[in-house]
Design a protein around this motif. Structure first.
Motif, PDB file in Angstrom:
ATOM      1  N   LEU A 110      24.991 121.248 -23.270  1.00 21.24           N
ATOM      2  CA  LEU A 110      26.158 122.111 -23.103  1.00 21.24           C
ATOM      3  C   LEU A 110      25.924 123.158 -22.026  1.00 21.24           C
ATOM      4  O   LEU A 110      26.840 123.514 -21.272  1.00 21.24           O
ATOM      5  N   PHE A 111      24.695 123.662 -21.937  1.00 21.79           N
ATOM      6  CA  PHE A 111      24.404 124.767 -21.033  1.00 21.79           C
ATOM      7  C   PHE A 111      24.345 124.337 -19.568  1.00 21.79           C
ATOM      8  O   PHE A 111      24.170 125.178 -18.692  1.00 21.79           O
ATOM      9  N   LYS A 112      24.509 123.064 -19.301  1.00 24.21           N
ATOM     10  CA  LYS A 112      24.589 122.582 -17.929  1.00 24.21           C
ATOM     11  C   LYS A 112      26.011 122.638 -17.383  1.00 24.21           C
ATOM     12  O   LYS A 112      26.241 122.364 -16.205  1.00 24.21           O
ATOM     13  N   TYR A 113      26.959 122.976 -18.241  1.00 25.16           N
ATOM     14  CA  TYR A 113      28.364 122.992 -17.857  1.00 25.16           C
ATOM     15  C   TYR A 113      28.910 124.420 -17.942  1.00 25.16           C
ATOM     16  O   TYR A 113      28.931 125.014 -19.023  1.00 25.16           O
ATOM     17  N   PRO A 114      29.381 124.992 -16.833  1.00 26.46           N
ATOM     18  CA  PRO A 114      29.891 126.368 -16.873  1.00 26.46           C
ATOM     19  C   PRO A 114      31.201 126.528 -17.625  1.00 26.46           C
ATOM     20  O   PRO A 114      31.538 127.619 -18.065  1.00 26.46           O
ATOM     21  N   ILE A 115      31.947 125.427 -17.761  1.00 25.45           N
ATOM     22  CA  ILE A 115      33.246 125.462 -18.444  1.00 25.45           C
ATOM     23  C   ILE A 115      33.263 124.357 -19.490  1.00 25.45           C
ATOM     24  O   ILE A 115      32.903 123.209 -19.205  1.00 25.45           O
ATOM     25  N   TYR A 137      26.181 129.986 -25.844  1.00 31.75           N
ATOM     26  CA  TYR A 137      26.835 129.542 -24.611  1.00 31.75           C
ATOM     27  C   TYR A 137      27.765 130.624 -24.061  1.00 31.75           C
ATOM     28  O   TYR A 137      27.730 130.959 -22.865  1.00 31.75           O
ATOM     29  N   LEU A 138      28.589 131.196 -24.924  1.00 27.27           N
ATOM     30  CA  LEU A 138      29.530 132.222 -24.484  1.00 27.27           C
ATOM     31  C   LEU A 138      28.805 133.484 -24.039  1.00 27.27           C
ATOM     32  O   LEU A 138      29.164 134.099 -23.024  1.00 27.27           O
ATOM     33  N   ARG A 139      27.796 133.875 -24.754  1.00 29.74           N
ATOM     34  CA  ARG A 139      27.074 135.103 -24.419  1.00 29.74           C
ATOM     35  C   ARG A 139      26.254 134.964 -23.145  1.00 29.74           C
ATOM     36  O   ARG A 139      25.956 135.958 -22.478  1.00 29.74           O
ATOM     37  N   LYS A 140      25.893 133.737 -22.802  1.00 27.75           N
ATOM     38  CA  LYS A 140      25.113 133.507 -21.584  1.00 27.75           C
ATOM     39  C   LYS A 140      25.984 133.223 -20.366  1.00 27.75           C
ATOM     40  O   LYS A 140      25.466 132.886 -19.296  1.00 27.75           O
ATOM     41  N   GLY A 141      27.281 133.344 -20.519  1.00 27.80           N
ATOM     42  CA  GLY A 141      28.163 133.211 -19.361  1.00 27.80           C
ATOM     43  C   GLY A 141      29.077 132.019 -19.366  1.00 27.80           C
ATOM     44  O   GLY A 141      29.850 131.833 -18.413  1.00 27.80           O
ATOM     45  N   GLY A 142      29.027 131.180 -20.394  1.00 28.62           N
ATOM     46  CA  GLY A 142      29.921 130.036 -20.460  1.00 28.62           C
ATOM     47  C   GLY A 142      31.364 130.451 -20.685  1.00 28.62           C
ATOM     48  O   GLY A 142      31.647 131.529 -21.224  1.00 28.62           O
ATOM     49  N   PHE A 143      32.279 129.602 -20.263  1.00 28.51           N
ATOM     50  CA  PHE A 143      33.713 129.869 -20.392  1.00 28.51           C
ATOM     51  C   PHE A 143      34.340 128.752 -21.215  1.00 28.51           C
ATOM     52  O   PHE A 143      34.190 127.566 -20.892  1.00 28.51           O
ATOM     53  N   LEU A 144      35.036 129.112 -22.296  1.00 32.16           N
ATOM     54  CA  LEU A 144      35.673 128.151 -23.186  1.00 32.16           C
ATOM     55  C   LEU A 144      37.170 128.101 -22.911  1.00 32.16           C
ATOM     56  O   LEU A 144      37.842 129.126 -22.908  1.00 32.16           O
ATOM     57  N   PHE A 145      37.674 126.901 -22.729  1.00 33.12           N
ATOM     58  CA  PHE A 145      39.069 126.653 -22.385  1.00 33.12           C
ATOM     59  C   PHE A 145      39.679 125.899 -23.566  1.00 33.12           C
ATOM     60  O   PHE A 145      39.335 124.748 -23.823  1.00 33.12           O
ATOM     61  N   VAL A 146      40.569 126.564 -24.318  1.00 37.79           N
ATOM     62  CA  VAL A 146      41.184 126.010 -25.521  1.00 37.79           C
ATOM     63  C   VAL A 146      42.631 125.643 -25.207  1.00 37.79           C
ATOM     64  O   VAL A 146      43.418 126.495 -24.783  1.00 37.79           O
TER      65      VAL A 146
END
Length: 268
Positions: A110-115, A137-146
């Motif tokens: 999962l952490f290989k994908y920014p979005i 993931y979110l705390r390390k800079g990931g962006f979740l698109f719902v």
């Protein structure tokens, strides 16, 4: 970037639909209808540093299965996001893979994908490991698109709606606040200028959509960690854009929204 976004405005996107329409028949084989009796995802593209769109897989709650035991997370996969990636590669220098990967929230990949993209979250469930994975993931800079997120009892399907999603999200971020988005928020101006969201075009969900966000430290002045499209299905326009089911102008707006989400997630 703003000058470029004006240059590639509505006329450019409309022209791109000709390409999508020509390829629609070929891409349709991978769409929602091809998963009757099976919901195994396509093989993932090996990681090579090139941007790859990723969709989240999860075990749905009761009611979260379509005919053929297709799970809710698979709706529109992979045609909708493939079309979006074709648009992204035309209006930007992203150079994304057109193949679409899938991942579970407890997978280190999962952490290989920014979005990360997740749909039909009214039936979304998480294990403790998945909740911890998404939290990190979110705390390390990931962006979740719902997206593709409907009210409870939509079309007679049991379950779904906002409350199950909120309960699940609080397992990820116990102190989370869901803040209403405003037209002036940066995500709506990350590439295209989207001036209004109150009456955003709808594919088939009744009423106006609701856009909410999860911000870092619950402070809307900080980074937007997740964008939530409720009572709407923006990705349906992407899926149908090569089939002529909806007007071009409305489909353009849906693509603009997706492009803005992508640009924001990649730059914040």
């Amino acid at each position: 970037m703003q000058a470029h976004s004006r240059y590639v405005g509505a006329r450019t996107l409309i022209a791109l639909f000709i390409v999508l329409a020509m390829s629609g028949a070929a891409l349709a084989q991978f769409g929602f209808d091809s998963f009757r009796g099976s919901y195994r995802p396509l093989p993932n593209v090996p990681y090579d540093g090139q941007f790859t769109f990723v969709r989240v897989r999860y075990n749905p709650a009761p009611g979260g299965f379509w005919p053929g035991r297709r799970p809710s997370w698979i709706h529109g996969y992979p045609l909708a996001e493939r079309n979006l990636m074709r648009i992204m590669n035309e209006v930007s220098l992203l150079g994304a893979h057109e193949e679409i990967n899938t991942v579970t929230l407890d997978d280190p990949e999962l952490f290989k994908y920014p979005i990360a993209y997740i749909i039909e979250v009214g039936w979304w469930t998480v294990t403790d490991r998945e909740a911890a994975g998404l939290r990190a993931y979110l705390r390390k800079g990931g962006f979740l698109f719902v997206d593709d997120f409907k009210p409870p009892g939509w079309r007679g399907v049991p379950g779904g709606g906002w409350e199950p999603f909120e309960d699940t999200m609080r397992r990820v971020l116990p102190d989370v606040q869901f803040l209403d988005m405003a037209p002036g928020d940066p995500v709506f101006h990350a590439f295209f200028e989207i001036s209004g969201i109150d009456h955003f075009p709808q594919a088939y969900v009744a009423g106006d959509p609701v856009f909410r966000g999860i911000f870092e430290d619950n402070d809307r002045r900080k980074r937007l960690m997740a964008i939530i499209n409720y009572n709407t299905d923006v990705s349906q326009y992407w899926e149908w854009s090569g089939r002529g089911f909806r007007p071009f102008d409305q489909t353009n707006e849906a693509y603009k929204l997706g492009v803005n989400y992508m640009i924001y997630g990649l730059t914040h």
